[in-house]
Design a protein around this motif. Structure first.
Motif, short mmCIF file in Angstrom:
data_model
loop_
_atom_site.label_atom_id
_atom_site.label_comp_id
_atom_site.label_asym_id
_atom_site.label_seq_id
_atom_site.Cartn_x
_atom_site.Cartn_y
_atom_site.Cartn_z
N GLY A 276 0.82 -1.21 0.00
CA GLY A 276 0.00 0.00 0.00
C GLY A 276 0.85 1.25 0.00
O GLY A 276 1.97 1.27 0.52
N LEU A 277 0.33 2.31 -0.58
CA LEU A 277 1.05 3.59 -0.60
C LEU A 277 0.37 4.66 0.25
O LEU A 277 0.85 5.79 0.32
N GLY A 278 -0.75 4.33 0.87
CA GLY A 278 -1.41 5.26 1.78
C GLY A 278 -1.72 6.59 1.13
O GLY A 278 -2.30 6.67 0.05
N GLN A 279 -1.32 7.68 1.80
CA GLN A 279 -1.60 9.02 1.32
C GLN A 279 -0.62 9.47 0.24
O GLN A 279 -0.74 10.57 -0.30
N PHE A 280 0.37 8.65 -0.07
CA PHE A 280 1.34 8.96 -1.12
C PHE A 280 0.65 8.71 -2.47
O PHE A 280 0.47 7.58 -2.89
N GLN A 281 0.23 9.78 -3.14
CA GLN A 281 -0.51 9.64 -4.39
C GLN A 281 -0.02 10.67 -5.39
O GLN A 281 0.68 11.62 -5.03
N PRO A 282 -0.34 10.48 -6.67
CA PRO A 282 0.23 11.35 -7.71
C PRO A 282 -0.22 12.80 -7.57
O PRO A 282 -1.33 13.10 -7.12
N LEU A 283 0.68 13.70 -8.01
CA LEU A 283 0.39 15.13 -8.11
C LEU A 283 0.78 15.57 -9.51
O LEU A 283 1.80 15.11 -10.04
N PRO A 284 0.02 16.45 -10.15
CA PRO A 284 0.34 16.87 -11.51
C PRO A 284 1.65 17.66 -11.55
O PRO A 284 1.69 18.86 -11.27
N ALA A 285 2.73 16.97 -11.90
CA ALA A 285 4.07 17.55 -11.78
C ALA A 285 4.25 18.81 -12.63
O ALA A 285 4.93 19.75 -12.21
N ARG A 286 3.65 18.82 -13.81
CA ARG A 286 3.87 19.96 -14.70
C ARG A 286 3.29 21.24 -14.11
O ARG A 286 3.73 22.35 -14.44
N ILE A 287 2.30 21.11 -13.21
CA ILE A 287 1.69 22.27 -12.55
C ILE A 287 2.35 22.55 -11.20
O ILE A 287 2.72 23.69 -10.89
N GLU A 288 2.53 21.53 -10.42
CA GLU A 288 2.95 21.71 -9.03
C GLU A 288 4.46 21.83 -8.84
O GLU A 288 4.91 22.54 -7.94
N ARG A 289 5.26 21.16 -9.67
CA ARG A 289 6.71 21.20 -9.44
C ARG A 289 7.29 22.62 -9.52
O ARG A 289 8.07 23.01 -8.64
N PRO A 290 6.95 23.43 -10.53
CA PRO A 290 7.51 24.79 -10.57
C PRO A 290 7.15 25.62 -9.33
O PRO A 290 7.97 26.40 -8.85
N ILE A 291 5.95 25.45 -8.83
CA ILE A 291 5.53 26.18 -7.63
C ILE A 291 6.36 25.73 -6.43
O ILE A 291 6.84 26.55 -5.65
N TRP A 292 6.54 24.43 -6.32
CA TRP A 292 7.29 23.86 -5.20
C TRP A 292 8.75 24.26 -5.26
O TRP A 292 9.36 24.65 -4.25
#
Length: 551
Positions: free
Chosen positions: A164-180
């Motif tokens: 199981g991966l629990g709360q570890f789930q995908p995030l839209p990298a092309r949108i979120e990575r530059p912000i992060w």
């Protein structure tokens, strides 16, 4: 934007009887999310809403068994997707490969890929981001993209729940990575989930968030790029009604079609409504892994004394409260582990109601009766503190009043001070701003190792951007040892003694006061079918594509 929101909410207010086509469903819940980022801060309202709009890689079903949600096959040693190995420093480790289902897409039509999982891993590994549970990311020391849909994670320990991966789930990298990358510490407030919540590209489930009215409601509309089974409704309106009496009134007036049991009417209120409403609604009571308790601020010098904590529990007649308020339908808790869990230890310390013993413990701890019946210590300090919970929850407010009275009978003053859920969970609890007691519920999965709530590494701090859920501030080396050892034991028979030791230690130290294991009261319209409550933290909204309108 304002006009769109008002239009959406106007639809939400339309009585169900007027919606002839039943192309929409209005659901009442009692909380509003503190934020909408799926990996930051655990809150039931957010998990319920995002269950319609996001697909975790794996989840536990109503049978309490782990299954794939957005993956092809659950990894195992037998199928070769999980392989035991040594870590670079020679310790036992494991590498696990997941393959995403074909056709998984974000709401703008962009495929969900392994790169989206990689970004979630990268952000989770940076503690300043404030993701939780932190241990998952800490243990996952290497991420390998195999191809567009497949990824491998190498963990520095082998755990019994490795698939199981629990709360570890995908995030839209092309949108979120530059912000992060621009501001990792400020990411939690700068994320598109906070600043552009209605962007379809943030969601890969059967629905997407189309409109929000902060504190009041959320409108979900179909994800045009969803490749799975088609959901029954074009629109789902989530209405937040923090006062449960007002929630009942809106249900009876037809302003909401159903009340979600995960965040709905207290059991006793639902039972009374069922008697009054005849066959107008369907009622379903689901016992499960919702654990009502009171977190204690352990760096408060008064509550730091274990004898005081034990006395507080001895002076609380929990069995009477369950009988009086809940018709005996909710079992008094020994701790966070549910009696139906396979690792439950029925012989852990139980602390039955015993006010005489409570008084003796308080005397032993140096608290003597003072003016007005409230105890004082040698320094003249009074035995008093705040007791906080979510404002508007009638059942919890009743419990507060009863507990305050029972504690006053042994010389303890509990000052009731409540806040709206979004403030209580978003700031007061998550940033440890409460000074005495915080009453709320934890929702867990089956055989859930309570690392995030009891391990000393999970105490939230500003330096770690408030990651972690050990809000009590509990720090105990033996508890840490057991929590670290438990996941590593793959044999259930050998895990059992470790579970017993941990349950008995927690039940003795009492970093939080166990109250009861909750049964959720679900209220559905007669024309709705297919809702399957699970009784744990993977809510029924994850299976919304099975919901149907009866002909």
């Amino acid at each position: 934007m304002r006009h769109a929101l008002l239009a959406a909410l106007a639809l939400a207010a339309t009585p169900a009887a007027a919606q002839q086509a039943r192309d929409s469903l209005t659901i009442g819940i009692t909380q509003y999310p503190a934020n909408f980022h799926p990996n930051i801060e655990a809150m039931a309202a957010k998990a319920y809403i995002l269950g319609f709009a996001l697909r975790p890689v794996t989840a536990y079903g109503e049978d309490w068994k782990l299954a794939c949600m957005s993956c092809d096959t659950l990894p195992s040693i037998e199928n070769g997707q999980a392989k035991l190995e040594q870590t670079p420093d020679g310790k036992p480790g494991i590498r696990i490969t997941w393959r995403l289902k074909e056709g998984e897409k974000w709401g703008d039509g962009t495929p969900v890929t392994a790169e989206d999982m990689r970004f979630a891993w990268e952000a989770g590994r940076a503690f300043e981001t404030g993701f939780g549970p932190a241990e998952t990311y800490r243990s996952a020391y290497e991420f390998i993209v195999e191809d567009a849909r497949s990824f491998t994670v190498r963990f520095d320990k082998v755990t019994f729940d490795f698939a199981g991966l629990g709360q570890f789930q995908p995030l839209p990298a092309r949108i979120e990575r530059p912000i992060w990358e621009a501001d990792k510490a400020g990411y939690r407030t700068r994320s598109a989930y906070e600043t552009a919540t209605t962007n379809p590209a943030l969601y890969d489930g059967p629905y997407r968030i189309a409109a929000v009215q902060p504190g009041a409601g959320v409108t979900l509309e179909r994800n045009a790029h969803w490749a799975g089974p088609a959901p029954a409704f074009n629109r789902i309106n989530i209405r937040t009604v923090e006062n449960t009496a007002a929630m009942e009134a809106q249900l009876l007036a037809g302003q909401v079609d159903m009340v979600a049991g995960e965040l709905g009417l207290p059991l006793e209120q639902a039972a009374a409504l069922e008697k009054r409403s005849g066959d107008r609604f369907r009622f379903f009571y689901r016992p499960g892994l919702t654990y009502e308790h009171i977190d204690l601020r352990l760096d408060n010098p008064v509550l730091a004394d274990r004898r005081v904590r034990q006395a507080l529990l001895l002076a609380a007649d929990r069995a009477q409260i369950v009988a009086r308020l809940y018709d005996g339908r909710q079992p008094v808790a020994l701790g966070s582990v549910h009696p139906d869990d396979v690792m439950y230890d029925k012989d852990a310390p139980a602390w039955p109601y015993d006010p005489a013993r409570a008084k003796a413990l308080l005397e032993e701890a140096g608290w003597r009766p003072g003016p007005g019946g409230i105890r004082r210590n040698a320094a003249g300090e009074t035995l008093s503190f705040d007791l906080m919970t979510t404002a508007g929850n009638r059942a919890r407010e009743q419990v507060q009043q009863i507990l305050a009275g029972q504690w006053r009978a042994v010389g303890v003053e509990a000052r009731i001070r409540n806040e709206p859920p979004r403030v209580f969970f978003g700031e007061t609890v998550s940033q440890r701003k409460f000074t005495g007691m915080a009453m709320f519920a934890w929702v867990s999965s089956p055989e859930n190792v309570p690392r995030t709530i009891f391990h000393s590494d999970e105490i939230p701090t500003a330096a770690r951007n408030w990651s972690g859920q050990n809000y009590a501030g509990f720090s105990n080396p033996e508890a840490d040892r057991l929590i670290e050892a438990l996941p590593l034991e793959l044999d259930p028979a050998r895990r059992r003694p470790l579970w017993s030791q941990l349950q008995r230690l927690i039940a003795t130290e009492l970093p939080s006061l166990p109250l009861w294991h909750r049964a959720d009261a679900h209220v559905w319209p007669r024309w709705l079918d297919g809702v399957r409550p699970t009784g744990h933290q993977n809510y029924s909204s994850l299976w919304v594509t099975e919901w149907r309108v009866k002909p």
